[in-house]
Design an enzyme around this catalytic site. Structure first.
Site, PDB file in Angstrom:
ATOM      1  N   ARG A  29     -50.493  59.553 101.040  1.00  0.00           N
ATOM      2  CA  ARG A  29     -51.104  59.265 102.343  1.00  0.00           C
ATOM      3  C   ARG A  29     -50.156  58.509 103.277  1.00  0.00           C
ATOM      4  O   ARG A  29     -50.601  57.691 104.087  1.00  0.00           O
ATOM      5  CB  ARG A  29     -52.401  58.449 102.183  1.00  0.00           C
ATOM      6  CG  ARG A  29     -53.520  59.195 101.500  1.00  0.00           C
ATOM      7  CD  ARG A  29     -54.357  59.970 102.498  1.00  0.00           C
ATOM      8  NE  ARG A  29     -55.372  60.765 101.823  1.00  0.00           N
ATOM      9  CZ  ARG A  29     -56.659  60.465 101.800  1.00  0.00           C
ATOM     10  NH1 ARG A  29     -57.088  59.399 102.433  1.00  0.00           N
ATOM     11  NH2 ARG A  29     -57.495  61.235 101.183  1.00  0.00           N
ATOM     12  N   ARG A  33     -53.787  56.407 108.867  1.00  0.00           N
ATOM     13  CA  ARG A  33     -54.325  55.477 109.870  1.00  0.00           C
ATOM     14  C   ARG A  33     -53.630  54.123 109.946  1.00  0.00           C
ATOM     15  O   ARG A  33     -53.835  53.387 110.898  1.00  0.00           O
ATOM     16  CB  ARG A  33     -55.824  55.273 109.631  1.00  0.00           C
ATOM     17  CG  ARG A  33     -56.650  56.410 110.215  1.00  0.00           C
ATOM     18  CD  ARG A  33     -58.108  56.215 109.912  1.00  0.00           C
ATOM     19  NE  ARG A  33     -58.347  56.343 108.489  1.00  0.00           N
ATOM     20  CZ  ARG A  33     -59.470  55.982 107.867  1.00  0.00           C
ATOM     21  NH1 ARG A  33     -60.446  55.440 108.556  1.00  0.00           N
ATOM     22  NH2 ARG A  33     -59.605  56.158 106.570  1.00  0.00           N
ATOM     23  N   ARG A  42     -53.683  61.727 116.273  1.00  0.00           N
ATOM     24  CA  ARG A  42     -55.014  62.163 115.844  1.00  0.00           C
ATOM     25  C   ARG A  42     -55.959  62.201 117.050  1.00  0.00           C
ATOM     26  O   ARG A  42     -56.741  63.131 117.212  1.00  0.00           O
ATOM     27  CB  ARG A  42     -55.542  61.201 114.790  1.00  0.00           C
ATOM     28  CG  ARG A  42     -56.840  61.633 114.128  1.00  0.00           C
ATOM     29  CD  ARG A  42     -57.323  60.483 113.246  1.00  0.00           C
ATOM     30  NE  ARG A  42     -58.423  60.814 112.375  1.00  0.00           N
ATOM     31  CZ  ARG A  42     -59.676  60.936 112.773  1.00  0.00           C
ATOM     32  NH1 ARG A  42     -59.985  60.789 114.045  1.00  0.00           N
ATOM     33  NH2 ARG A  42     -60.633  61.202 111.902  1.00  0.00           N
ATOM     34  N   ASP A  79     -55.543  68.641 103.963  1.00  0.00           N
ATOM     35  CA  ASP A  79     -56.533  67.970 103.113  1.00  0.00           C
ATOM     36  C   ASP A  79     -56.960  68.899 101.985  1.00  0.00           C
ATOM     37  O   ASP A  79     -56.935  70.129 102.139  1.00  0.00           O
ATOM     38  CB  ASP A  79     -57.754  67.544 103.932  1.00  0.00           C
ATOM     39  CG  ASP A  79     -58.586  66.515 103.176  1.00  0.00           C
ATOM     40  OD1 ASP A  79     -58.215  65.330 103.208  1.00  0.00           O
ATOM     41  OD2 ASP A  79     -59.567  66.903 102.526  1.00  0.00           O
ATOM     42  N   TYR A 152     -66.789  67.809  95.363  1.00  0.00           N
ATOM     43  CA  TYR A 152     -67.190  67.662  96.776  1.00  0.00           C
ATOM     44  C   TYR A 152     -68.058  68.857  97.215  1.00  0.00           C
ATOM     45  O   TYR A 152     -68.985  68.710  97.991  1.00  0.00           O
ATOM     46  CB  TYR A 152     -65.962  67.581  97.685  1.00  0.00           C
ATOM     47  CG  TYR A 152     -65.192  66.279  97.576  1.00  0.00           C
ATOM     48  CD1 TYR A 152     -65.516  65.193  98.387  1.00  0.00           C
ATOM     49  CD2 TYR A 152     -64.149  66.124  96.673  1.00  0.00           C
ATOM     50  CE1 TYR A 152     -64.815  63.985  98.292  1.00  0.00           C
ATOM     51  CE2 TYR A 152     -63.449  64.934  96.567  1.00  0.00           C
ATOM     52  CZ  TYR A 152     -63.787  63.871  97.383  1.00  0.00           C
ATOM     53  OH  TYR A 152     -63.104  62.692  97.283  1.00  0.00           O
TER      54      TYR A 152
HETATM   55  O1  1CP Z   1     -50.027  61.820 103.745  1.00  0.00           O
HETATM   56  C1  1CP Z   1     -50.570  62.493 102.846  1.00  0.00           C
HETATM   57  O2  1CP Z   1     -50.749  62.066 101.682  1.00  0.00           O
HETATM   58  C2  1CP Z   1     -50.926  63.941 103.133  1.00  0.00           C
HETATM   59  C3  1CP Z   1     -52.216  64.241 103.573  1.00  0.00           C
HETATM   60  C4  1CP Z   1     -53.469  64.108 102.709  1.00  0.00           C
HETATM   61  C5  1CP Z   1     -53.655  64.355 101.329  1.00  0.00           C
HETATM   62  C6  1CP Z   1     -52.615  64.664 100.272  1.00  0.00           C
HETATM   63  C7  1CP Z   1     -54.710  63.796 103.241  1.00  0.00           C
HETATM   64  C8  1CP Z   1     -54.959  63.467 104.656  1.00  0.00           C
HETATM   65  N1  1CP Z   1     -55.667  63.932 102.263  1.00  0.00           N
HETATM   66  C9  1CP Z   1     -55.037  64.247 101.074  1.00  0.00           C
HETATM   67  C10 1CP Z   1     -55.667  64.495  99.776  1.00  0.00           C
HETATM   68  C11 1CP Z   1     -57.101  64.176  99.578  1.00  0.00           C
HETATM   69  N2  1CP Z   1     -58.151  64.352 100.442  1.00  0.00           N
HETATM   70  C12 1CP Z   1     -57.628  63.720  98.352  1.00  0.00           C
HETATM   71  C13 1CP Z   1     -56.799  63.519  97.102  1.00  0.00           C
HETATM   72  C14 1CP Z   1     -56.097  62.212  97.082  1.00  0.00           C
HETATM   73  C15 1CP Z   1     -56.976  60.975  97.042  1.00  0.00           C
HETATM   74  O3  1CP Z   1     -57.693  60.789  96.025  1.00  0.00           O
HETATM   75  O4  1CP Z   1     -56.929  60.216  98.017  1.00  0.00           O
HETATM   76  C16 1CP Z   1     -59.014  63.559  98.503  1.00  0.00           C
HETATM   77  C17 1CP Z   1     -60.012  63.078  97.453  1.00  0.00           C
HETATM   78  C18 1CP Z   1     -59.349  63.977  99.833  1.00  0.00           C
HETATM   79  C19 1CP Z   1     -60.704  64.042 100.432  1.00  0.00           C
HETATM   80  C20 1CP Z   1     -60.773  63.177 101.618  1.00  0.00           C
HETATM   81  N3  1CP Z   1     -60.217  63.500 102.820  1.00  0.00           N
HETATM   82  C21 1CP Z   1     -61.302  61.860 101.690  1.00  0.00           C
HETATM   83  C22 1CP Z   1     -61.983  61.083 100.555  1.00  0.00           C
HETATM   84  C23 1CP Z   1     -63.448  61.118 100.757  1.00  0.00           C
HETATM   85  C24 1CP Z   1     -64.306  60.528  99.652  1.00  0.00           C
HETATM   86  O5  1CP Z   1     -65.344  59.954 100.042  1.00  0.00           O
HETATM   87  O6  1CP Z   1     -64.038  60.658  98.442  1.00  0.00           O
HETATM   88  C25 1CP Z   1     -61.080  61.418 103.008  1.00  0.00           C
HETATM   89  C26 1CP Z   1     -61.490  60.108 103.621  1.00  0.00           C
HETATM   90  C27 1CP Z   1     -60.383  62.455 103.687  1.00  0.00           C
HETATM   91  C28 1CP Z   1     -59.858  62.432 105.084  1.00  0.00           C
HETATM   92  C29 1CP Z   1     -58.397  62.292 105.205  1.00  0.00           C
HETATM   93  N4  1CP Z   1     -57.465  63.142 104.611  1.00  0.00           N
HETATM   94  C30 1CP Z   1     -56.214  62.767 104.989  1.00  0.00           C
HETATM   95  C31 1CP Z   1     -56.325  61.642 105.870  1.00  0.00           C
HETATM   96  C32 1CP Z   1     -55.164  60.940 106.539  1.00  0.00           C
HETATM   97  C33 1CP Z   1     -57.694  61.347 105.991  1.00  0.00           C
HETATM   98  C34 1CP Z   1     -58.303  60.273 106.855  1.00  0.00           C
HETATM   99  C35 1CP Z   1     -58.750  60.932 108.110  1.00  0.00           C
HETATM  100  C36 1CP Z   1     -58.602  60.107 109.321  1.00  0.00           C
HETATM  101  O7  1CP Z   1     -59.520  59.337 109.569  1.00  0.00           O
HETATM  102  O8  1CP Z   1     -57.619  60.268 110.084  1.00  0.00           O
END
Ligand code: 1CP
Length: 347
Positions: A29, A33, A42, A79, A152
């Site tokens: 990540r 943010r 964003r 994502d 999910y």
């Molecule tokens: O920078 C990076 O790592 C690349 C981008 C990336 C990756 C690899 C994002 C962007 N998401 C992911 C993987 C991801 N997405 C996972 C696996 C890794 C982990 O466990 O963190 C998971 C479970 C998700 C699902 C997801 N997407 C969640 C979790 C929700 C939950 O309640 O379990 C969330 C909050 C997101 C949104 C997201 N994805 C990525 C970002 C930067 C964000 C935040 C969005 C924002 O507000 O800008």
């Protein structure tokens, strides 16, 4: 492992089993943010999904942390939940709450037909990055592992214990298997396309490995990841593959052998030296600094880094966190982390 000509990129050298005096570093990540420039882009995109599906803006946010910190790798900005959407499931992000999907109980409403058309913009982002990244930076593509993604899809949101998916698997094994099979097939297509577009390393995120044990872990976490890796190899994709079964309650040596990964991601709870003893000398390890220690910084950060570097001790290791960087992280602590790893005491 040996090779006649060593890759020029540090991360790829380590993934061939070479140890480096200064380990390569990237952070899960790393685009996100905690960076003001990410928040600005964003905003410009309108929403998180708009950002993922805009190759130009997704390229920009992928490059931002590389520009700021000079990481050894960059991970495609996308994502793990784009695949369910590409299969036809509704996906949206509630502001401040996270992802939402219309829950499903079987694969009847899903179709593989449009998956690669839907995900074409993501592959375009990869293609753009493979041209715009600095020549020493490795490009990492990724997907979610089927169990984590299915958790999910069935619950319609993130859950602390993945109970809805575990319940469906127990009640109707065939229905749950149909969702997993669909994900395995779509993920092979998707990762193959990322590799062909220029991704040099592929990572599979199994964020919810801890909710399964024993036979269920074998069936839903091990077998699908093994099938994806085998499927990619059968198509001639030879990019190194890192599996990240976060907090899995299993023997890591057996896991690596069963799935056939080239690298293993470690969460914050893992003891690096103990895992190294289990997996042997050749397996590449990645992780496992606690993201909360990076938030706090200071002497605690210095001690934690020194501790990890001591445990790495000349083995093939990629420095990373044990989970994604959190939005509260001060950007200056990331600069400090990199300076400490690279021995640049002036920072
Ligand atoms: O920078 C990076 O790592 C690349 C981008 C990336 C990756 C690899 C994002 C962007 N998401 C992911 C993987 C991801 N997405 C996972 C696996 C890794 C982990 O466990 O963190 C998971 C479970 C998700 C699902 C997801 N997407 C969640 C979790 C929700 C939950 O309640 O379990 C969330 C909050 C997101 C949104 C997201 N994805 C990525 C970002 C930067 C964000 C935040 C969005 C924002 O507000 O800008």
């Amino acid at each position: 492992m040996s090779s006649t000509s060593l890759p020029k990129k540090k991360l790829l050298r380590v993934l061939q089993g070479h140890s480096e005096a200064v380990p390569p570093i990237w952070l899960m990540r790393q685009a996100g943010r905690y960076l003001p420039e990410y928040r600005a882009t964003r905003e410009q995109a309108g929403g998180f999904l708009d950002l993922c599906y805009s190759p130009e803006l997704a390229e920009e946010v992928t490059l931002q942390p590389v520009r700021r910190y000079g990481f050894d790798a960059s991970i495609l900005f996308a994502d793990i939940l784009l695949i369910p959407q590409a299969l036809g499931q509704d996906l949206w992000f509630e502001t401040g709450e996270g992802p939402r999907l219309t829950p499903i109980e079987n694969a009847d409403s899903l179709s593989r037909a449009g998956v690669m058309i839907h995900l074409a913009p993501i592959c375009e982002t990869v293609a753009r990055l493979s041209k715009s990244l600095p020549e020493e930076t490795t490009l990492i593509g990724f997907a979610g592992a089927p169990w984590t993604v299915a958790s999910y899809m069935v619950a319609g949101r993130g859950t602390p214990d993945q109970a809805p998916a575990r319940d469906l698997a127990a009640r109707d094994l065939a229905a749950f298997q149909s969702i997993i099979d669909m994900l395995v097939a779509a993920t092979i297509d998707y990762l193959e396309a990322q590799a062909l577009a220029g991704a040099e390393v592929l990572q599979l995120f199994e964020s919810w490995a801890a909710s399964l044990e024993g036979d269920e872990f074998e069936r839903w976490c091990v077998a699908p990841v093994a099938a994806i890796i085998q499927g990619l190899r059968a198509r001639g994709i030879d990019a190194p593959i890192i599996a990240f079964p976060r907090a899995a309650k299993t023997h890591m040596g057996a896991y690596c052998a069963a799935v056939g990964c080239d690298g293993l991601g470690l969460d914050t709870s893992a003891d690096i030296a103990a895992v190294r003893a289990e997996v042997g000398d050749d397996m590449v390890l990645q992780g496992n600094l606690d993201p909360q220690i990076l938030v706090r910084g200071g002497a605690e950060l210095e001690t934690a880094i020194a501790d990890i570097l001591a445990q790495i001790d000349n083995t093939p290791h990629i420095f990373n966190l044990g989970h994604g960087i959190v939005p509260q992280t001060p950007p200056a602590h990331v600069s400090r982390l990199i300076a400490l790893i690279r021995g640049d005491e002036t920072a």
